[in-house]
Design a protein around this motif. Sequence first.
Motif, mmCIF file in Angstrom:
data_model
loop_
_atom_site.group_PDB
_atom_site.id
_atom_site.type_symbol
_atom_site.label_atom_id
_atom_site.label_comp_id
_atom_site.label_asym_id
_atom_site.label_seq_id
_atom_site.Cartn_x
_atom_site.Cartn_y
_atom_site.Cartn_z
ATOM 1 N N ARG A 164 65.003 24.488 64.135
ATOM 2 C CA ARG A 164 65.205 23.115 63.639
ATOM 3 C C ARG A 164 66.325 23.125 62.605
ATOM 4 O O ARG A 164 66.410 24.022 61.784
ATOM 5 C CB ARG A 164 63.923 22.584 63.018
ATOM 6 N N ILE A 165 67.179 22.092 62.665
ATOM 7 C CA ILE A 165 68.257 21.938 61.689
ATOM 8 C C ILE A 165 67.945 20.685 60.883
ATOM 9 O O ILE A 165 67.728 19.610 61.461
ATOM 10 C CB ILE A 165 69.624 21.780 62.387
ATOM 11 N N PRO A 166 67.887 20.773 59.550
ATOM 12 C CA PRO A 166 67.592 19.596 58.738
ATOM 13 C C PRO A 166 68.649 18.501 58.942
ATOM 14 O O PRO A 166 69.824 18.766 59.129
ATOM 15 C CB PRO A 166 67.632 20.112 57.299
ATOM 16 N N VAL A 167 68.171 17.231 58.893
ATOM 17 C CA VAL A 167 69.040 16.062 59.061
ATOM 18 C C VAL A 167 68.836 15.149 57.859
ATOM 19 O O VAL A 167 67.704 14.924 57.430
ATOM 20 C CB VAL A 167 68.704 15.303 60.373
ATOM 21 N N GLU A 168 69.916 14.629 57.316
ATOM 22 C CA GLU A 168 69.843 13.661 56.231
ATOM 23 C C GLU A 168 70.837 12.553 56.525
ATOM 24 O O GLU A 168 72.019 12.822 56.753
ATOM 25 C CB GLU A 168 70.183 14.343 54.904
ATOM 26 N N ASP A 169 70.365 11.325 56.534
ATOM 27 C CA ASP A 169 71.185 10.156 56.841
ATOM 28 C C ASP A 169 71.907 10.311 58.175
ATOM 29 O O ASP A 169 73.075 9.960 58.323
ATOM 30 C CB ASP A 169 72.204 9.877 55.723
#
Length: 189
Positions: A164-169
């Motif tokens: 999983r790769i973190p996502v922000e906005d």
Amino acid sequence: MNKSMLTGIVIGGTTALSLGAAAGYQAIKGPDYADVVQVAAVHETVKVPVQVCQQVQVSRQAKVKDEHRIAGTVIGGVLGGALGSQVGGGNGKKAATVIGVLGGGYAGNRIQKNMQEKDRVSHSEQRCKTVLRTEDKLRGYDVQYRLDDKLAVIRMAQPPTSNRIPVEDGQLMLSAVTAPPDTAPVVSN
């Protein structure tokens, strides 16, 4: 309507509105993670110049001390004159001596020339040349991920440390993984 029924409606409505607002916020905000689908190492074959040196035996003509071959000419002339003087008598003997001197001088000159050309000196010499060697270079990792039911690919310097790769906005957060400058996602279906 009684007071407890009114309280229940108010509490129920407030809870429903809160849950609806939270769900709406989650839908607007987007997912917190992108799922990694596939990771593939990207290799490139490159040609690298390499200098290769080796010791080689080199043979050259030795330096000539008597360039005009005077010694051979003189010695040949003396021997030729001595042999010519053994032939004939009177003026014939003089002529044979002169021809012997000239012929012997010429022959001595040629013999010395041949000996000088065959006189060789050998030594070891380092010779270098540049050759192209083929090398396999790792250029990065193409990471295919799924975000909002869309597949995309990004090139990263290191493989992701999890699935999983973190996502922000709506943007991938690659701070934990260094990525090369060409990290713009390529969207594919």
